[in-house]
Motif scaffolding. Structure first.
Motif, PDB file in Angstrom:
ATOM      1  N   ASP A 184     -16.408  -7.952  65.095  1.00  0.00           N
ATOM      2  CA  ASP A 184     -15.421  -8.686  64.304  1.00  0.00           C
ATOM      3  C   ASP A 184     -15.836 -10.144  64.154  1.00  0.00           C
ATOM      4  N   ARG A 228      -6.365  -0.079  64.183  1.00  0.00           N
ATOM      5  CA  ARG A 228      -5.459  -1.234  64.178  1.00  0.00           C
ATOM      6  C   ARG A 228      -6.105  -2.475  64.797  1.00  0.00           C
ATOM      7  N   TRP A 229      -7.241  -2.284  65.470  1.00  0.00           N
ATOM      8  CA  TRP A 229      -7.893  -3.420  66.106  1.00  0.00           C
ATOM      9  C   TRP A 229      -8.412  -4.424  65.074  1.00  0.00           C
ATOM     10  N   ASN A 230      -8.526  -5.660  65.522  1.00  0.00           N
ATOM     11  CA  ASN A 230      -9.129  -6.726  64.704  1.00  0.00           C
ATOM     12  C   ASN A 230      -8.472  -6.836  63.328  1.00  0.00           C
ATOM     13  N   GLY A 231      -7.155  -6.745  63.338  1.00  0.00           N
ATOM     14  CA  GLY A 231      -6.402  -6.912  62.107  1.00  0.00           C
ATOM     15  C   GLY A 231      -6.631  -5.823  61.080  1.00  0.00           C
ATOM     16  N   ARG A 233      -9.526  -4.504  60.336  1.00  0.00           N
ATOM     17  CA  ARG A 233     -10.787  -4.706  59.619  1.00  0.00           C
ATOM     18  C   ARG A 233     -11.570  -3.409  59.448  1.00  0.00           C
TER      19      ARG A 233
END
Length: 249
Positions: A184, A228-231, A233
């Motif tokens: 990310d 759902r991680w890192n917005g 991405r």
């Protein structure tokens, strides 16, 4: 972009019980607008295939201080040039050079940088190898699953059940989250959704292929968490590269 008059490239890949699983090689071929067809090889068939065609192993694996030649897929056979190409990175180079009038996956002389990027990805996800191996084997056909279990337990020197004990699973899941955070950070320096901005390259197909692999091979709740991680991405990157997989539907 289409390329009329060309014979379909033959892509050798590993079958599994998941239908339509995507790989970076398929995405690259589609990005070039080239026709292709898939030939499936089970894991025990890969080494004989290499030997039959006098192909050099793609890498070496050290097991008990002994280096063992490793034969991997994907491999492509281009009937338009009668060439067999191994290793995804080399395949990317070949397609760019052989079909220069199609969209490149390593544009603007970035080949060396992409090679470094590929190495960085491999190093970043190294701490998840036991979990990834265990999850991946569950979706293989029986003959390939047996092969993976036998060879990987020998490689790592532990029983198969110990690949994902609660403690090891937690450690590797944390390593997965850390790897995602690292990647990310790389993408956060870009001006667009891809590593080079608004145009995808081989680096993006590698990363998207990693997350598509998690989507198809890991447990559903694990993918729900990862996307759902890192917005979000990685879900956006997967969706952005999915259009190059339309030929698989």
């Amino acid at each position: 972009m289409s390329t009329p008059g060309l014979k379909p490239i033959v892509l050798y890949d590993i079958p599994c019980v998941v239908q339509g699983q995507p790989w970076s090689a398929k995405t690259m071929i589609t990005r070039h607008g080239l026709p292709f067809q898939t030939v499936w090889l089970e894991c025990p068939e890969i080494k004989p295939f290499y030997e039959q065609h006098s192909l050099a192993p793609t890498t070496l694996r050290v097991t008990k201080e002994t280096a063992t030649p490793i034969h991997t897929l994907p491999v492509i056979m281009d009937p338009n040039t009668n060439r067999l190409i191994t290793d995804s990175f080399v395949i990317a180079q070949y397609l760019d050079e052989q079909y220069p009038d199609t969209p490149k996956v390593m544009p603007n002389n970035i080949t060396a940088l992409v090679y470094v990027f590929q190495t960085a990805i491999h190093n970043t996800v190294m701490g998840t190898v036991l979990l990834a191996t265990f999850r991946g084997a569950q979706k293989l056909n029986p003959v390939s699953k047996e092969y993976v279990i036998r060879t990987r337990t020998e490689q790592f020197g532990i029983p198969w059940e110990q690949f994902v004990t609660p403690e090891k699973r937690e450690q590797q899941w944390n390593a997965m989250r850390a790897a995602c955070d690292t990647m990310d950070g790389w993408y956060a320096t870009s001006s667009g959704q891809f590593i080079l901005g608004d145009t995808p390259c081989f680096a993006d197909f590698m990363v998207a292929g990693l997350y598509k692999w998690i989507q198809y091979y890991f447990e559903d709740q694990e993918w729900e968490e990862v996307k759902r991680w890192n917005g979000g991405r990685w879900m956006r990157l997967v969706k952005a590269t999915d259009k190059y997989l339309d030929c698989l539907k």
